[in-house]
Design an enzyme around this catalytic site. Sequence first.
Site, short mmCIF file in Angstrom:
data_model
loop_
_atom_site.label_atom_id
_atom_site.label_comp_id
_atom_site.label_asym_id
_atom_site.label_seq_id
_atom_site.Cartn_x
_atom_site.Cartn_y
_atom_site.Cartn_z
N HIS A 158 0.84 -1.21 0.00
CA HIS A 158 0.00 0.00 0.00
C HIS A 158 0.88 1.26 0.00
O HIS A 158 0.85 2.06 0.94
CB HIS A 158 -0.87 -0.06 1.25
CG HIS A 158 -2.02 0.89 1.32
ND1 HIS A 158 -1.93 2.22 0.99
CD2 HIS A 158 -3.31 0.69 1.70
CE1 HIS A 158 -3.10 2.80 1.19
NE2 HIS A 158 -3.96 1.90 1.62
N GLU A 257 -0.66 1.35 -5.47
CA GLU A 257 -0.39 0.13 -4.71
C GLU A 257 -0.32 -1.09 -5.60
O GLU A 257 -1.28 -1.41 -6.30
CB GLU A 257 -1.49 -0.06 -3.67
CG GLU A 257 -1.78 1.19 -2.85
CD GLU A 257 -3.09 1.11 -2.09
OE1 GLU A 257 -3.48 -0.03 -1.72
OE2 GLU A 257 -3.72 2.16 -1.89
#
Length: 283
Positions: A158, A257
């Site tokens: 992330h 991400e």
Amino acid sequence: MELSPSVSIERTESGLEYIWVDSAFCQAKIFLQGAQLTEFTPTGKGNLIWVSEAEDYLEGKPVRGGIPICWPWFGVHSKADWPIHGVARKLLWRADSVEEKSNEITVKLTLPMTLVEEQYWPYKSTLAVEFVLSDQLAVRLTNTNTGDESFTLTQALHTYFPTPEVSNTTVDGLQGAKYIEFGEGPFDQNEVVGFARETDMVYTQTGPVQTINTPAGIIEVKRESSTSCVLWNPWIEKSQRLSNFNDDEYHNMLCLEAANVMDDAVQLAPGESHTLGTVIRWL
């Protein structure tokens, strides 16, 4: 873990341990909690990773920024009371090894599976992450099925990226992909992506390389064993609801991400392994 000349173990004022890398070619910081990298600065260039100025680095609480590891599910689980983005980013990983060469340092960590509650992950498996630090950053997350039954998982690296101003920032290389946003879609991505509102796009059928074009320079983002990715910026209203996030910080960050989500979910038969990777650098 045996350290190398450029690597030490440090602590924040709040007591969280992190691996500090201070080498001729880069500086980096990797927390044992969540195996979360929060800094990667190639020598002579800017930090490639963003962390909120409001972050307080508390035990059991994910850092707002860096590269949280979302595992074994991404986003909100179908069971509403289960933690968002899984459990790996709140647990204490084990630092396994550091290898220093003349032009790169490799740091490996593993998640002790005894820490993962069986209700969340009833399968036998291992989870390891490798950070290869040079003039660029490579992160590789490896799942191995050590049991006798198959399983499926979703996951993401992330990554939070910095920008001087997100409204003057674009993401190129997503053209031709499909995306879902706020539960609607799929839609075709036909153009370079800009930011003028809250952005929460989950992409599939995505090419392996994107570039983030910021006023401070161009960041290249590659993905390995991943045809899905997520693009996120909370914009104005959501920024006011986020923990450890100043109201105006949406101006200075975005997330792109590397992921295995939706049709790109990981399915592993007994004995199989899968490695999700991302490689980032300044162009």
